[in-house]
Motif scaffolding. Structure first.
Motif, PDB file in Angstrom:
ATOM      1  N   ASP A  85       3.316  -4.059   7.415  1.00 43.64           N
ATOM      2  CA  ASP A  85       4.098  -4.271   6.205  1.00 43.64           C
ATOM      3  C   ASP A  85       5.599  -4.370   6.467  1.00 43.64           C
ATOM      4  O   ASP A  85       6.402  -3.662   5.858  1.00 43.64           O
ATOM      5  CB  ASP A  85       3.816  -3.155   5.178  1.00 43.64           C
TER       6      ASP A  85
ATOM      7  N   ARG B 286      -0.933  -6.637   6.271  1.00 40.01           N
ATOM      8  CA  ARG B 286      -0.303  -6.659   4.953  1.00 40.01           C
ATOM      9  C   ARG B 286      -1.002  -5.672   4.033  1.00 40.01           C
ATOM     10  O   ARG B 286      -2.224  -5.688   3.894  1.00 40.01           O
ATOM     11  CB  ARG B 286      -0.380  -8.056   4.355  1.00 40.01           C
TER      12      ARG B 286
ATOM     13  N   HIS C 174       3.220   0.243   0.355  1.00 40.15           N
ATOM     14  CA  HIS C 174       4.030   0.103   1.561  1.00 40.15           C
ATOM     15  C   HIS C 174       3.753   1.189   2.592  1.00 40.15           C
ATOM     16  O   HIS C 174       3.805   0.933   3.795  1.00 40.15           O
ATOM     17  CB  HIS C 174       5.506   0.110   1.164  1.00 40.15           C
TER      18      HIS C 174
END
Length: 289
Positions: free
Chosen positions: A132, A232, A263
């Motif tokens: 990320d 991701r 995140h």
């Protein structure tokens, strides 16, 4: 079992590294875990448990974070908290602990450190996992938003639980309750005489961020020759289109997603992270049971 190891970083800064799991044999694959801005090595604990099954796993408290020292008084903050210093620290840890060639798994800013190191010292990095982190420039507006956000922190918190509630529920950046986010930030608070405060300097965090937030990092990404997995988080900060472009730019790029994660996926979703990472790691070098 977690063991602390002290390492000397760039410009003599004392760094704390942590080895997870039982001592691995000399032939075991090595893994270096690099947290992001405001993080700490122990945020990797859930991920390190499964990684340590047949691997030697080291997590670093990066300078100014966790149990590692802040840059010395009088040091130029732009240099002592800049990109070069973070990359040099990772290089020092690998060389002093004899980890090369190592698989580097980095989150956010730690991922950027990992790919800059891999581009500059391919002899040290056998493989890379990017969690990320964007390659594009975030810009001045993003830095101003962070400055405003830091000013809103209601310090000191009366308790660690109050910090957990604020970052997970009351923080204006939280769109819906996020217990994992609250736990992440509660874990970087420590008790002081007047209440609970962060273990890091918010001013130093802004200085560190200033050294990379204005620049794009595509050129260095393209120089990473080792196998690289771009991961991701579906509710994170890296968009699908940019993540897939990062994979395309990488000479040996691979892609994975972690559903229902934000995140701080390595801290909040260690088992889904395992599902995303393990096939890539197993292809690199089978781990003996």
């Amino acid at each position: 079992m977690v063991q602390r190891i002290d390492v000397t970083g760039a410009d003599g800064v004392r760094l704390a590294a942590w080895e997870f799991g039982p001592a691995a044999d000399a032939a075991a694959p090595r893994v270096l875990l690099l947290h992001g801005l405001m993080g700490r090595a122990h945020h990797w604990a859930g991920t390190a448990r499964w990684l340590a099954e047949g691997r030697r796993v080291i997590a670093l408290d990066q300078r100014g974070h966790g149990h590692s020292a802040r840059p010395p008084a009088g040091a130029d903050p732009g240099a002592s908290l800049g990109r070069e210093a973070f990359v040099a620290d990772a290089e020092a840890v690998i060389e002093q602990l004899g980890l090369a060639p190592v698989t580097v798994i980095g989150h956010s800013m730690g991922a950027l450190t990992g790919w800059q190191l891999a581009a500059r010292r391919p002899d040290l990095v056998a493989a890379l996992v990017i969690l990320d982190m964007r390659a594009s420039a975030l810009g001045e507006a993003s830095q101003r938003d962070w400055e405003d956000w830091f000013r809103r922190w209601p310090l000191p918190f009366p308790s660690q639980d109050a910090a957990r509630r604020w970052f997970g529920e009351d923080d204006p950046r939280v769109e819906r309750p996020d217990p994992g986010r609250g736990a992440f930030f509660a874990d970087v608070m420590h008790e002081t005489p007047d209440g609970w405060r962060p273990v890091f300097s918010r001013r130093q965090m802004l200085t560190a961020r200033e050294t990379w937030v204005h620049d794009a990092h595509w050129d260095e990404l393209a120089q990473v020759a080792c196998p690289t997995l771009v991961v991701r988080a579906l509710d994170g900060e890296l968009g699908r289109a940019e993540a897939q472009e990062m994979v395309r730019v990488l000479p040996s790029g691979h892609y994975a997603e972690v559903p229902d994660a934000g995140h701080y996926l390595h801290h909040t979703h260690p088992e889904p992270c395992r599902t995303a990472l393990e096939p890539f790691l197993q292809r690199l070098q089978p781990v003996r049971g």
